[in-house]
Write an enzyme that holds these catalytic residues in place. Structure first.
Site, PDB file in Angstrom:
ATOM      1  N   THR A 117      43.403  51.736  79.794  1.00  0.00           N
ATOM      2  CA  THR A 117      43.953  51.294  78.510  1.00  0.00           C
ATOM      3  C   THR A 117      44.685  52.430  77.813  1.00  0.00           C
ATOM      4  OG1 THR A 117      42.215  49.637  78.267  1.00  0.00           O
ATOM      5  CG2 THR A 117      43.338  50.335  76.250  1.00  0.00           C
ATOM      6  N   ASN A 169      45.814  41.825  87.782  1.00  0.00           N
ATOM      7  CA  ASN A 169      44.352  41.837  87.788  1.00  0.00           C
ATOM      8  C   ASN A 169      43.742  40.448  87.924  1.00  0.00           C
ATOM      9  OD1 ASN A 169      45.731  42.162  85.137  1.00  0.00           O
ATOM     10  ND2 ASN A 169      43.761  41.463  84.365  1.00  0.00           N
ATOM     11  N   GLN A 172      44.771  48.199  89.244  1.00  0.00           N
ATOM     12  CA  GLN A 172      44.162  47.350  90.270  1.00  0.00           C
ATOM     13  C   GLN A 172      44.532  47.756  91.698  1.00  0.00           C
ATOM     14  OE1 GLN A 172      41.849  45.057  90.121  1.00  0.00           O
ATOM     15  NE2 GLN A 172      41.668  45.013  87.894  1.00  0.00           N
ATOM     16  N   CYS A 217      42.972  36.280  75.167  1.00  0.00           N
ATOM     17  CA  CYS A 217      43.295  35.795  73.827  1.00  0.00           C
ATOM     18  C   CYS A 217      44.691  36.267  73.419  1.00  0.00           C
ATOM     19  CB  CYS A 217      42.289  36.324  72.822  1.00  0.00           C
ATOM     20  SG  CYS A 217      40.615  35.995  73.333  1.00  0.00           S
TER      21      CYS A 217
END
Ligand SMILES: *Cc1c(COP(=O)(O)O)cnc(C)c1O
Length: 387
Positions: free
Chosen positions: A72, A149, A177, A323
Site C-alpha cells: 500500500t 489480485n 501479486q 467498497c
C-alpha cells in the site's frame, strides 16, 4: 475436521525459515541501521543483505530498492510522489487496480490531476494500444498492475513498458501479486517503479519495498530523518526487512518448482469445478493467469454465503468486495470484466499456496459441489431460473 487455507492472495503464513532469520533482530541484534556503533552496523548489514536479495529477484541494482511498510505504501509513494514532483498532469491507469492504487488516484483527481481509467476486456486484459492512445504531452505517469489480485489475470506489462519508455513517461506497476511467483525483469520490461509486499510471499506483514529506477523523479511522501536516501524516512523495520529478504531468497530458489506445482493444482481445481458443477464460470484469463489463482462464478449462489459455508467445512476462501467501486457489495474488478451486480456477487476466489497439496484439492472438489447444490436449493434466483 481438515483445515484448508486457500486465501494466499490475501496473505500467506510466514515461512519457518523466514521466522528463524528474523528472530535475532528482535533480541540480541536490536541495533538501528542508522547508528554508527557495532550494534548499528549489524542492523545495517542485515538491511543491505536484504536489499541485495530483493533486487536480485527482479534484475534491479540494490541501490534501486527502498524499503517501505508494504504494498500500500509503495503504491502511494509511486503515485503521489510522482504527482507532487510534477505538480499537475495526466495519470493513466486501469479500472481493475487494487484500492491502494485506485484511492491515491482518486485523491489526486480531487487535487486537480486528470486520471484516465482504462477499461479491460472480458478476461481482465488491458489493451496496450489504448494506453498509447491516451498519452498526451501532459501525461506524467502510467500505473498498471502486473497481475490482478482478484481474478489472477497477468497484464502485458512488457508492451506497456515499451510504450511508456518510447514516450519517456514513467511506468509504475503494482507487482504485489506477481513478485516472487513469476519471473520479472525490470530492465527487460522497462519498468521504472515496482511495488512489492512481503506478506504475500511468506514474509511478515507490515513490510514491503519499492523498486525505483535510477533517475526517476519523485518526491517522498514521508519526511523525517532521511532514511532510505530520503525516499522513506523512519527507522528501518530491521526484523521485517530481514524477513522480506529471506522470503525473496527462498522464492528465488523455489520459484520454478513451486510454479509448476501450483499450476498443476490450480488446473485440477479449475477442471474439477468446471466438470462437476453446472453453471460454473471461470473469471479471469484462462491462460495468462497467476499460477495460484482460481476465481469462479456460480449462478444462483451468493459468494458470501458460499465462503461462510466453506468455512464451516474448514476451507478458507474469499469474496472480493471492494467498497472503492461505490458498490459496497460487488467487486469493481468483476464489474469491469462485464459481469452484472448479481453475477459479480456470486463469485468466489480460491488462491493456493506452497503448503497446499493434492489432498486439499481433492477435499475442496468433494465439498464444493455439495455446498453449492445445497445453497441453490434455497436460492430464489436459482429456482426462478429453473422454472
Ligand atoms: C495485498 C496487495 C496490496 C497491498 O499490500 P500490503 O502490503 O497489504 O499493503 C497491493 N496490491 C495488490 C495487488 C495486493 O494484492
Amino acid at each position: 475436521m481438515q483445515r484448508v487455507y486457500m486465501d494466499h492472495s490475501a496473505t500467506t503464513p510466514v515461512d519457518p525459515e523466514v521466522l528463524q532469520a528474523m528472530l535475532p533482530y528482535f533480541s540480541e541484534r536490536y541495533g538501528s541501521a542508522s547508528s554508527l556503533h557495532t550494534h548499528g552496523r549489524e542492523g545495517r548489514d542485515a538491511v543491505e543483505d536484504a536489499r541485495r536479495k530483493v533486487s536480485s529477484l527482479i534484475g534491479a541494482k540494490e541501490e534501486e530498492i527502498f524499503f517501505t511498510s508494504g504494498g500500500t505504501e509503495s503504491n502511494n509513494l509511486a503515485i503521489i510522489g510522482t504527482a507532487r514532483k510534477k505538480r499537475k498532469g495526466r495519470i493513466i491507469t486501469s479500472s481493475i487496480e487494487h484500492p491502494s492504487v485506485l484511492e491515491p488516484c482518486r485523491y489526486l483527481e480531487r487535487e486537480g490531476f486528470e486520471i484516465i481509467r482504462l477499461g479491460v476486456d472480458k478476461y481482465g486484459m488491458i489493451d496496450p494500444s489504448e494506453i498509447e492512445n491516451s498519452i498526451t504531452k501532459d501525461t506524467i505517469l502510467i500505473t498498471v498492475m502486473h497481475a490482478n489480485n482478484e481474478i489472477g489475470t497477468i497484464e502485458d506489462i512488457r508492451e506497456i513498458g515499451e510504450i511508456a519508455s518510447n514516450k519517456n513517461i514513467p511506468f509504475h506497476t503494482d507487482a504485489v501479486q506477481s513478485f516472487g511467483k513469476i519471473p520479472i525483469d525490470v530492465e527487460d520490461t522497462n519498468i521504472d517503479m515496482l511495488s512489492i509486499s512481503s506478506h504475500k510471499i511468506y514474509g511478515p506483514k507490515g513490510v514491503g519495498a519499492i523498486y525505483i529506477r535510477e533517475g526517476t523523479d519523485l518526491d517522498p511522501i514521508i519526511f523525517g530523518g532521511g532514511h532510505e536516501k530520503g525516499i522513506r524516512s523512519g527507522t528501518e523495520n530491521v526484523p521485517g526487512i530481514v524477513g522480506l529478504g529471506k522470503a525473496c531468497e527462498i522464492a528465488k530458489m523455489r520459484m520454478k518448482k513451486d510454479t509448476k506445482m501450483l499450476e498443476k493444482m490450480r488446473d485440477i481445481l479449475i477442471d474439477g469445478i468446471s466438470k462437476n458443477i453446472p453453471e460454473s464460470y471461470l473469471n479471469g484469463h484462462p491462460r495468462k493467469r497467476l499460477p495460484n489463482n482460481v476465481n469462479f462464478r456460480f449462478s444462483g449462489v451468493l459468494g458470501e454465503s458460499l465462503v461462510k459455508a466453506l468455512d464451516k467445512h474448514g476451507i478458507s476462501a474469499s469474496v472480493a468486495s471492494a467498497c472503492s467501486s461505490g458498490n459496497p457489495d460487488a467487486s469493481h474488478v468483476l464489474l469491469a470484466i462485464g459481469l452484472d451486480m448479481e453475477e459479480a456477487r456470486s463469485s468466489i476466489r480460491l488462491t493456493i499456496g506452497r503448503e497446499n497439496n493434492k489432498k486439499d484439492i481433492k477435499y475442496v472438489l468433494d465439498i464444493l459441489p455439495r455446498i453449492i447444490e445445497e445453497l441453490r436449493l434455497t436460492s430464489p434466483s436459482w429456482n426462478k431460473g429453473c422454472w
